[in-house]
Design an enzyme around this catalytic site. Structure first.
Site, PDB file in Angstrom:
ATOM      1  CG  ASP A   1      -3.365 -10.703   2.643  1.00  0.00           C
ATOM      2  OD1 ASP A   1      -2.151 -10.759   2.926  1.00  0.00           O
ATOM      3  OD2 ASP A   1      -3.847  -9.787   1.956  1.00  0.00           O
TER       4      ASP A   1
ATOM      5  CG  ASP B   1       3.360 -11.555  -4.083  1.00  0.00           C
ATOM      6  OD1 ASP B   1       3.223 -12.501  -4.864  1.00  0.00           O
ATOM      7  OD2 ASP B   1       3.510 -10.383  -4.472  1.00  0.00           O
TER       8      ASP B   1
ATOM      9  CG  ASP C   1      -6.529  -4.736  -1.581  1.00  0.00           C
ATOM     10  OD1 ASP C   1      -5.686  -5.508  -1.083  1.00  0.00           O
ATOM     11  OD2 ASP C   1      -6.245  -3.591  -1.993  1.00  0.00           O
TER      12      ASP C   1
HETATM   13  P1  IMP Z   1       4.889  -9.518  -0.042  1.00  0.00           P
HETATM   14  O1  IMP Z   1       5.572  -8.603   0.906  1.00  0.00           O
HETATM   15  O2  IMP Z   1       5.335  -9.297  -1.465  1.00  0.00           O
HETATM   16  O3  IMP Z   1       4.938 -10.962   0.355  1.00  0.00           O
HETATM   17  O4  IMP Z   1       3.390  -9.022  -0.123  1.00  0.00           O
HETATM   18  C1  IMP Z   1       2.449  -9.380   0.760  1.00  0.00           C
HETATM   19  C2  IMP Z   1       1.240  -8.471   0.627  1.00  0.00           C
HETATM   20  O5  IMP Z   1       1.005  -8.066  -0.727  1.00  0.00           O
HETATM   21  C3  IMP Z   1       0.008  -9.231   1.043  1.00  0.00           C
HETATM   22  O6  IMP Z   1      -0.236  -9.109   2.407  1.00  0.00           O
HETATM   23  C4  IMP Z   1      -1.070  -8.597   0.172  1.00  0.00           C
HETATM   24  O7  IMP Z   1      -1.642  -7.490   0.838  1.00  0.00           O
HETATM   25  C5  IMP Z   1      -0.362  -8.126  -1.065  1.00  0.00           C
HETATM   26  N1  IMP Z   1      -0.548  -9.074  -2.200  1.00  0.00           N
HETATM   27  C6  IMP Z   1       0.382  -9.865  -2.768  1.00  0.00           C
HETATM   28  N2  IMP Z   1      -0.117 -10.599  -3.771  1.00  0.00           N
HETATM   29  C7  IMP Z   1      -1.431 -10.277  -3.820  1.00  0.00           C
HETATM   30  C8  IMP Z   1      -2.523 -10.722  -4.667  1.00  0.00           C
HETATM   31  O8  IMP Z   1      -2.416 -11.586  -5.553  1.00  0.00           O
HETATM   32  N3  IMP Z   1      -3.734 -10.158  -4.416  1.00  0.00           N
HETATM   33  C9  IMP Z   1      -3.937  -9.217  -3.442  1.00  0.00           C
HETATM   34  N4  IMP Z   1      -2.954  -8.784  -2.636  1.00  0.00           N
HETATM   35  C10 IMP Z   1      -1.710  -9.299  -2.830  1.00  0.00           C
HETATM   36 MG    MG Z   2      -3.239  -5.741   0.099  1.00  0.00          MG
END
Ligand code: IMP
Ligand code: MG
Length: 180
Positions: free
Chosen positions: A99, A102, A158
């Site tokens: 999705d 981040d 979400d």
């Molecule tokens: P990462 O491991 O920090 O890249 O996080 C990825 C996961 O964090 C995504 O698959 C989302 O489920 C969640 N996430 C990160 N940023 C957002 C946001 O702005 N809104 C909702 N979910 C987020």
């Molecule tokens: Mg999430």
């Protein structure tokens, strides 16, 4: 629900147009390869459903689930596979569908783990990218949109399991998550 949204970032029309583009691109790139398209749950379920219908070549689908976030808005750095594939990925051309990218921790961990399982190739397809927040570098093959550093919900994304059913993508009001 909509009164918790500060502003609409991406309309249903913008999203549909982009998803069609990515689907067409994947169909060209993977012709004859029978790719395995894998949704990383839960956030990508709506994007996945639209994307696979925009793919016009034979493919299979599978689902996996990882947990990296609690109910808050920032990453814990811990990634766990909660639900694994049903089938073997040996010799398959994998396309991981996320999705939002981040910090990059989730995808970088997944890539590392999956590379040891004998897939022929692994590509990443993310609906959204928040590059300002990147902690771990991740190479993306297909990307929908770049978004600013704000908390984003809708179209599968979400906050505390809510807002996934919004048909568009919006910025959540900071007051909803106790942000000011
Ligand atoms: P990462 O491991 O920090 O890249 O996080 C990825 C996961 O964090 C995504 O698959 C989302 O489920 C969640 N996430 C990160 N940023 C957002 C946001 O702005 N809104 C909702 N979910 C987020
Ligand atoms: Mg999430």
């Amino acid at each position: 629900m909509t009164r918790d949204i500060e502003k609409v970032l991406l309309s249903q029309e913008q999203i549909a147009e982009k998803v069609a583009e990515i689907g067409a691109q994947i169909s060209r790139d993977y012709a004859g390869k029978n790719p395995m398209i894998v949704s990383v749950l839960k956030g990508s379920f709506i994007f996945m459903a639209d994307l696979v219908r925009a793919v016009t070549i034979p493919c299979t689908v599978d689902f996996m689930s990882v947990s990296s976030y609690g109910s808050g808005t920032s990453s814990s750095g811990e990634v766990k596979i909660v639900k694994d594939f049903d089938g073997s990925i040996e010799g398959r051309h994998l396309i991981l569908v996320e999705d939002i990218l981040d910090s990059g921790r989730t995808l970088s961990y997944l890539m590392k783990t999956l590379k040891s399982r004998g897939a022929a190739s692994i590509a990443l397809c993310t609906f959204l990218d928040k590059p300002e927040r990147r902690v771990v570098p991740v190479e993306v093959n297909y990307k929908g949109f770049t978004v600013p550093d704000a908390f984003i919900v809708g179209y599968g994304l979400d906050y505390d399991q809510r807002y996934r059913n919004l048909p568009y993508v919006g910025v959540l009001k900071p007051s909803v998550y106790g942000g000011e």
